[in-house]
Design a protein around this motif. Structure first.
Motif, PDB file in Angstrom:
ATOM      1  N   ALA A 110     -21.565  10.716  -7.412  1.00  8.27           N
ATOM      2  CA  ALA A 110     -20.225  11.074  -7.880  1.00  8.27           C
ATOM      3  C   ALA A 110     -19.906  10.375  -9.191  1.00  8.27           C
ATOM      4  O   ALA A 110     -19.336  10.985 -10.106  1.00  8.27           O
ATOM      5  CB  ALA A 110     -19.188  10.711  -6.818  1.00  8.27           C
ATOM      6  N   GLN A 111     -20.277   9.105  -9.311  1.00 15.58           N
ATOM      7  CA  GLN A 111     -20.025   8.386 -10.561  1.00 15.58           C
ATOM      8  C   GLN A 111     -20.835   8.990 -11.705  1.00 15.58           C
ATOM      9  O   GLN A 111     -20.352   9.106 -12.833  1.00 15.58           O
ATOM     10  CB  GLN A 111     -20.354   6.901 -10.396  1.00 15.58           C
TER      11      GLN A 111
ATOM     12  N   ILE B 179     -16.069  13.518  -4.830  1.00 17.67           N
ATOM     13  CA  ILE B 179     -15.698  12.850  -3.577  1.00 17.67           C
ATOM     14  C   ILE B 179     -14.522  13.526  -2.887  1.00 17.67           C
ATOM     15  O   ILE B 179     -14.236  13.240  -1.716  1.00 17.67           O
ATOM     16  CB  ILE B 179     -15.386  11.353  -3.785  1.00 17.67           C
ATOM     17  N   LEU B 180     -13.842  14.448  -3.609  1.00 18.73           N
ATOM     18  CA  LEU B 180     -12.709  15.155  -3.008  1.00 18.73           C
ATOM     19  C   LEU B 180     -13.089  16.531  -2.474  1.00 18.73           C
ATOM     20  O   LEU B 180     -12.253  17.203  -1.863  1.00 18.73           O
ATOM     21  CB  LEU B 180     -11.574  15.296  -4.026  1.00 18.73           C
ATOM     22  N   ALA B 181     -14.338  16.948  -2.708  1.00 18.08           N
ATOM     23  CA  ALA B 181     -14.802  18.209  -2.121  1.00 18.08           C
ATOM     24  C   ALA B 181     -14.722  18.082  -0.596  1.00 18.08           C
ATOM     25  O   ALA B 181     -15.062  17.040  -0.036  1.00 18.08           O
ATOM     26  CB  ALA B 181     -16.237  18.483  -2.546  1.00 18.08           C
ATOM     27  N   PRO B 182     -14.246  19.111   0.101  1.00 17.71           N
ATOM     28  CA  PRO B 182     -14.036  19.000   1.553  1.00 17.71           C
ATOM     29  C   PRO B 182     -15.241  18.459   2.309  1.00 17.71           C
ATOM     30  O   PRO B 182     -15.095  17.584   3.173  1.00 17.71           O
ATOM     31  CB  PRO B 182     -13.712  20.438   1.964  1.00 17.71           C
TER      32      PRO B 182
ATOM     33  N   LEU C 232     -17.729  13.782   4.998  1.00 16.13           N
ATOM     34  CA  LEU C 232     -18.885  12.897   5.152  1.00 16.13           C
ATOM     35  C   LEU C 232     -18.491  11.443   4.923  1.00 16.13           C
ATOM     36  O   LEU C 232     -18.871  10.546   5.682  1.00 16.13           O
ATOM     37  CB  LEU C 232     -19.990  13.294   4.173  1.00 16.13           C
ATOM     38  N   LEU C 233     -17.723  11.208   3.860  1.00 13.35           N
ATOM     39  CA  LEU C 233     -17.342   9.835   3.535  1.00 13.35           C
ATOM     40  C   LEU C 233     -16.440   9.232   4.602  1.00 13.35           C
ATOM     41  O   LEU C 233     -16.586   8.050   4.950  1.00 13.35           O
ATOM     42  CB  LEU C 233     -16.634   9.803   2.174  1.00 13.35           C
TER      43      LEU C 233
END
Length: 466
Positions: A332-333, A386-389, A394-395
């Motif tokens: 993601a970064q 990280i905001l994808a559903p 998962l997170l």
């Protein structure tokens, strides 16, 4: 005399492997090298492929052997050597010819070279190549930056030699000038972070749980069968099960714990700062490699600062979830940096396609990349992976494990800089109201810099100035 479809200058590890790959795919390849004594031995060792290789010792003959418009791939050290070769070969080229820099290059220099050569109607391509020697020989992942004209020239060759994922070639034209080299730079930064997290997990088990390297290696082999499947997990599982032929000790135990680096990871961090971003997992990985090189200092510090580490009890499932969380955050970064650069330089990068290019042939290929591609092709809140559903879900399931691992490591005196950085970034991003207000107040107090008030426009100052 047969005219070659492409020329390769530089017969080192990567250049020779790519030339053989092209020859194997049926292309006639002109080859040459600065050290001309390498050329004949390279062709001789090519055996059945030698008839597709056309060696030349003089650069003039090398250029003359190419079909027009010419395509020349340089696989040489970047920087000054590349500029010297451009100066030498450009006078021999015609408008419409293409030069490719296939090394790890500073994308700013790629942009400069592209602009300078465009004035002569010569096309310059910055192409990131990942996969090491084996990938170059049998199918690398390639990230191409340059003009549409150059891509049309190159496409047939590159698609043929690229790694394939379910038949899809892991190569594409990503944008103009330095786009390809920047994407490769970020790729390498993500690679640094992933390698560091793997090293941290190994360290927790080796020094916190006293598990043998071969035993830890078997765990990585198991992980490579599931959602953590990746090239780096695969080779780690293999590495940890090798013994040193000389001492019979685990091979990893006789290797000095001082990691090298060639600079591309540092470039990622430098560019993140320039773009006003932070990739703190990559920064942590760079820091860890730098600290590792201070072997003598660490040996002295262990005696003075009490270098003992406490025993840990962490099960494999918890470690696996922690690793998954850290890997997602690392990717993601990386994609955040790509987005920032794409906006800054107006490249129009296709993040889903980049994820697809990385699915085979490259060092950071992993099972997660299909999900990443799917996320970018869908509805992505605020453009953040990280905001994808699917990733938010998962997170939420594996962040508790990352917390447990980081807390246990900190309590036991085990260094986990990359995993700790990942957790800090995640916790920062999930807070809608943070602590930067006190920093703004301090800046205004000592420097009269001002601040924004909630719900109000304009610049304001605190009562300390009244």
């Amino acid at each position: 005399m047969t005219k070659a479809q492409i020329g390769v200058y530089g017969l080192g590890t990567m250049g020779s492997a790519l030339a053989l790959n092209m020859a194997e795919k049926g292309f006639d390849v002109a080859v040459t090298n600065r050290e001309t004594d390498w050329i004949s031995s390279f062709v001789a060792e090519a055996e059945d492929l030698a008839e597709k290789l056309h060696p030349h010792e003089k650069i003039e003959e090398f250029v003359a052997a190419l079909k027009v418009p010419r395509i020349i791939l340089f696989m040489i050290p970047s920087g000054k050597p590349m500029d010297m070769m451009i100066d030498a070969i450009a006078p021999l080229l015609d408008p419409g010819d293409t030069i490719i820099d296939g090394g790890n290059a500073d994308f700013h220099q790629t942009r400069r070279r592209s602009e300078e050569l465009a004035a002569k109607d010569i096309h310059f391509v910055g192409m990131g190549v990942s996969g090491g020697e084996k990938g170059a020989r049998h199918g690398p992942s390639m990230m191409v930056g340059g003009s549409d004209h150059s891509w049309q020239q190159l496409r047939q060759v590159l698609v043929a030699i690229a790694a394939k994922f379910d038949g899809d070639p892991c190569v594409d034209h990503l944008g103009p000038d330095g786009a390809g080299h920047f994407v490769k730079t970020v790729h390498n930064g993500v690679e640094y972070a992933d390698m560091q997290v793997i090293a941290e997990i190994y360290g927790l088990l080796r020094y916190g749980a006293a598990r043998a390297p071969a035993d830890i290696g078997e765990m990585f082999v198991r992980w490579d069968q599931g959602r953590l499947k990746s090239y780096l997990v695969e080779i780690t599982g293999k590495i940890l099960q090798f013994s040193d032929p000389e001492t019979s000790h685990p091979m990893v135990d006789v290797i000095k714990d001082a990691a090298g680096q060639k600079g591309t990871g540092r470039w990622t961090v430098v560019e993140a700062v320039r773009l006003g971003q932070s990739a703190n997992m990559i920064e942590a990985a760079i820091g860890a490699r730098s600290w590792s090189s201070e072997k003598d200092t660490r040996g002295t510090a262990q005696k003075i600062l009490s270098g003992r580490r406490s025993e840990l009890t962490l099960d494999e499932a918890t470690l696996a979830d922690a690793f998954l969380a850290a890997r997602i955050l690392g990717y993601a970064q990386g994609f955040r940096l790509l987005a920032a650069a794409s906006e800054e330089y107006e490249w129009g990068l296709d993040y889903a396609r980049i994820a697809e290019i990385w699915r085979a042939g490259c060092i950071i290929r992993s099972a997660l990349l299909d999900d990443i591609s799917e996320a970018f092709r869908g509805d992505l809140p605020a453009g953040q992976l990280i905001l994808a559903p699917q990733f938010a879900k998962l997170l939420s399931g594996c962040i508790p494990a990352l917390r447990q691992v980081v807390a246990a490591a900190a309590s036991g005196g085990h260094a986990v800089p990359a995993m700790a950085a990942a957790l800090s970034w995640y916790d920062t991003m999930r807070q809608g109201y943070g602590t930067a207000n006190i920093i703004q107040a301090q800046r205004d107090f000592f420097g009269h810099h001002g601040f924004e008030r909630l719900g109000e426009e304009g610049k304001h100052h605190g009562p300390w100035w009244e």
